[in-house]
Design a protein around this motif. Structure first.
Motif, PDB file in Angstrom:
ATOM      1  N   ALA A  55      43.612  54.576  46.784  1.00 52.59           N
ATOM      2  CA  ALA A  55      42.200  54.294  46.525  1.00 52.59           C
ATOM      3  C   ALA A  55      41.753  53.023  47.237  1.00 52.59           C
ATOM      4  O   ALA A  55      40.626  52.957  47.750  1.00 52.59           O
ATOM      5  CB  ALA A  55      41.956  54.182  45.026  1.00 52.59           C
ATOM      6  N   ILE A  56      42.599  52.021  47.270  1.00 51.76           N
ATOM      7  CA  ILE A  56      42.255  50.780  47.970  1.00 51.76           C
ATOM      8  C   ILE A  56      42.053  51.056  49.458  1.00 51.76           C
ATOM      9  O   ILE A  56      41.088  50.573  50.073  1.00 51.76           O
ATOM     10  CB  ILE A  56      43.347  49.714  47.749  1.00 51.76           C
ATOM     11  CG1 ILE A  56      43.307  49.214  46.304  1.00 51.76           C
ATOM     12  CG2 ILE A  56      43.177  48.547  48.723  1.00 51.76           C
ATOM     13  CD1 ILE A  56      44.503  48.386  45.913  1.00 51.76           C
ATOM     14  N   TRP A  92      43.269  59.702  42.974  1.00 50.02           N
ATOM     15  CA  TRP A  92      44.092  58.831  43.802  1.00 50.02           C
ATOM     16  C   TRP A  92      44.837  57.761  42.989  1.00 50.02           C
ATOM     17  O   TRP A  92      44.351  57.300  41.966  1.00 50.02           O
ATOM     18  CB  TRP A  92      43.206  58.138  44.848  1.00 50.02           C
ATOM     19  CG  TRP A  92      42.491  59.123  45.720  1.00 50.02           C
ATOM     20  CD1 TRP A  92      41.210  59.573  45.574  1.00 50.02           C
ATOM     21  CD2 TRP A  92      43.040  59.822  46.841  1.00 50.02           C
ATOM     22  NE1 TRP A  92      40.921  60.501  46.551  1.00 50.02           N
ATOM     23  CE2 TRP A  92      42.026  60.669  47.340  1.00 50.02           C
ATOM     24  CE3 TRP A  92      44.285  59.803  47.483  1.00 50.02           C
ATOM     25  CZ2 TRP A  92      42.206  61.494  48.443  1.00 50.02           C
ATOM     26  CZ3 TRP A  92      44.475  60.621  48.592  1.00 50.02           C
ATOM     27  CH2 TRP A  92      43.449  61.451  49.051  1.00 50.02           C
ATOM     28  N   SER A  93      45.998  57.388  43.510  1.00 50.30           N
ATOM     29  CA  SER A  93      46.690  56.211  42.981  1.00 50.30           C
ATOM     30  C   SER A  93      45.947  54.974  43.448  1.00 50.30           C
ATOM     31  O   SER A  93      45.093  55.031  44.344  1.00 50.30           O
ATOM     32  CB  SER A  93      48.128  56.170  43.497  1.00 50.30           C
ATOM     33  OG  SER A  93      48.136  55.873  44.896  1.00 50.30           O
ATOM     34  N   ALA A 150      40.290  46.837  37.919  1.00 46.16           N
ATOM     35  CA  ALA A 150      39.844  45.492  38.267  1.00 46.16           C
ATOM     36  C   ALA A 150      40.583  44.981  39.500  1.00 46.16           C
ATOM     37  O   ALA A 150      39.994  44.311  40.364  1.00 46.16           O
ATOM     38  CB  ALA A 150      40.055  44.549  37.084  1.00 46.16           C
ATOM     39  N   ASP A 151      41.875  45.291  39.594  1.00 39.89           N
ATOM     40  CA  ASP A 151      42.657  44.881  40.760  1.00 39.89           C
ATOM     41  C   ASP A 151      42.120  45.543  42.018  1.00 39.89           C
ATOM     42  O   ASP A 151      41.975  44.904  43.069  1.00 39.89           O
ATOM     43  CB  ASP A 151      44.126  45.246  40.552  1.00 39.89           C
ATOM     44  CG  ASP A 151      44.990  44.793  41.713  1.00 39.89           C
ATOM     45  OD1 ASP A 151      45.025  43.576  41.987  1.00 39.89           O
ATOM     46  OD2 ASP A 151      45.624  45.660  42.350  1.00 39.89           O
ATOM     47  N   LEU A 152      41.785  46.821  41.941  1.00 41.91           N
ATOM     48  CA  LEU A 152      41.195  47.522  43.083  1.00 41.91           C
ATOM     49  C   LEU A 152      39.869  46.877  43.475  1.00 41.91           C
ATOM     50  O   LEU A 152      39.598  46.641  44.653  1.00 41.91           O
ATOM     51  CB  LEU A 152      40.989  48.994  42.740  1.00 41.91           C
ATOM     52  CG  LEU A 152      40.400  49.909  43.823  1.00 41.91           C
ATOM     53  CD1 LEU A 152      40.890  51.339  43.644  1.00 41.91           C
ATOM     54  CD2 LEU A 152      38.876  49.907  43.825  1.00 41.91           C
ATOM     55  N   ARG A 153      39.030  46.611  42.487  1.00 47.79           N
ATOM     56  CA  ARG A 153      37.697  46.062  42.772  1.00 47.79           C
ATOM     57  C   ARG A 153      37.799  44.713  43.474  1.00 47.79           C
ATOM     58  O   ARG A 153      36.971  44.398  44.346  1.00 47.79           O
ATOM     59  CB  ARG A 153      36.905  45.924  41.471  1.00 47.79           C
ATOM     60  CG  ARG A 153      35.477  45.461  41.682  1.00 47.79           C
ATOM     61  CD  ARG A 153      34.660  45.585  40.406  1.00 47.79           C
ATOM     62  NE  ARG A 153      33.326  45.031  40.620  1.00 47.79           N
ATOM     63  CZ  ARG A 153      32.965  43.800  40.306  1.00 47.79           C
ATOM     64  NH1 ARG A 153      33.840  42.965  39.727  1.00 47.79           N
ATOM     65  NH2 ARG A 153      31.734  43.372  40.544  1.00 47.79           N
TER      66      ARG A 153
END
Length: 404
Positions: A231-232, A226-227, A260-263
């Motif tokens: 994913a988010i 996923w992009s 890290a941005d996703l997390r």
């Protein structure tokens, strides 16, 4: 001295991604290693690049050999063919070390922190990850496909995930991993997941909770399909289902900034990544605060020598580790030794379908599970060897390198 006198690789057509390496020494010992994916390429690296360096060297110098093989001119800091070959060599050298001293590898590493470790069942089937399909060997499940045995768990989680969870609990497993969202990535190349597809992909997780409540932990495998945007959306949707982790959610798992941005945007814990080689990518992800759980594959990351460095990094960042295996029986044994030794290890991955069937056809010994816990091996070295029948199979390809 313990001079290396012979390198032997073995692969079989039935399991074309798997390759084994046997290292012989002048003591009469034989160490066993393994790697997975691109077996032909790994074979070439071992015999054309590694063998000229390794033959005649002292097999006890594991750290020095690892440092040399993990810093090739090309292919470092990834799970390249060079690093996969180095991984197989390293596992074989640790197997030799344990045999030489008459102790299991977890003791040779410095001793076990625990005598057993919790297993989770990756819900693959009997043939998953064994072929040469366009997906790298991951077998897709057709709608309505019939199960070929009681442990065809990939079909089971797509058809009745709640019943599967009950089956696992009855055998003592308290954690399971599934990937029902994979089939929805193809339509957009992983850049978009529609609300309709998202709800359909979450249904197996809901069925598990309806059937067994909170009695089993559930991991979501996303297979780097996923992009970040998709994913988010997936990870946010998983939050209310209490998944233990979302594994490899984005396409490039060494992208520390994106991960890290996703997390930061989800409460779902992020796990990664079996696909990374060497300690540096893990260092970068941990420094970026991009991971909640560290997963590593000892046949891909550089073997036990590099694996325990990754485990030490995880410990320094107060993160748990979970060794990967959905590939081969020697990797499973090696991962178990690390999981017993590493202070922050919380799980060892297993696949009950392969434990019950074809893994047993390949090696002499496999991990023992009791009430969902994997027991510490007691035999010297890794604690397993190739079955003699593997070498005499009509589909076996054996190649040797010796001095001169």
């Amino acid at each position: 001295m313990s001079r290396i006198t012979r390198l032997r690789t073995i692969r079989i057509a039935e399991r074309p991604n798997l390759i084994w390496l046997e290292i012989e020494t002048d003591e009469g010992l034989v160490g066993l290693g393994e790697s997975f994916r691109g077996a032909h390429a790994v074979e070439a690296v071992i015999h054309e690049t590694v063998a000229p360096f390794l033959l005649g060297r002292d097999s006890r110098r594991i750290e020095a050999i690892s440092r040399h093989l993990m810093t090739p001119y090309l292919g470092f800091h990834s799970a390249s063919a060079e690093v996969r070959a180095a991984s197989a060599v390293d596992l074989a050298l640790w197997d030799l070390a344990g045999q030489r001293h008459g102790i299991p590898v977890h003791e040779a590493l410095g001793g076990a922190v625990r005598t057993e470790v919790r297993a989770y069942n990756t819900c693959a089937g009997y043939a998953y990850n064994s072929g040469l399909s366009a997906g790298g060997g991951r077998r897709a499940v057709a709608a309505g496909e019939a199960m070929r045995g009681p442990y065809d768990d990939q079909i089971a989680f797509m058809s009745d995930a709640g019943k599967l969870a009950e089956s696992l609990l009855s055998e003592g497993y308290t954690a399971m991993k599934i990937w029902p969202l994979d089939e929805y990535a193809t339509a957009s190349g992983g850049h978009l997941i529609t609300l309709e597809d998202l709800k359909a992909g979450l249904e197996p997780f809901r069925k598990i909770r309806q059937a067994v409540g909170d009695r089993i932990e559930v991991m979501a495998e996303l297979h780097s399909l996923w992009s970040a945007h998709a994913a988010i959306r997936i990870c946010r949707a998983l939050e209310d289902l209490g998944v233990f982790w979302a594994e490899d959610p984005i396409a490039k798992m060494d992208d520390a900034r994106a991960l890290a941005d996703l997390r930061r945007q989800t409460r779902t814990p992020i796990c990664g990544s079996e696909t990374l080689g060497g300690s540096v990518p893990f260092r970068d992800l941990l420094a970026a605060d991009a991971l909640d759980i560290v997963m590593l594959d000892l046949a891909w990351c550089g073997g036990l020598t590099e694996g325990r460095k990754i485990a030490a990094l995880a410990e320094a960042y107060a993160k748990p580790i979970a060794p990967h295996d959905c590939t081969g029986p020697v990797t499973l044994m090696a991962g178990l030794h690390l999981a017993l030794h590493a202070p922050t290890a919380i799980f060892q991955e297993v696949v009950r379908a392969t434990l019950a069937t074809w893994y047993r056809e390949l090696v002499t010994d496999l991990p023992v599970l009791r009430h969902g816990m994997v027991q510490a091996p007691t035999a010297p070295g890794l604690g397993t060897k190739l079955q003699d029948s593997v070498r005499t199979r009509p589909d076996a390809v054996i190649r040797e390198s010796t001095p001169g």
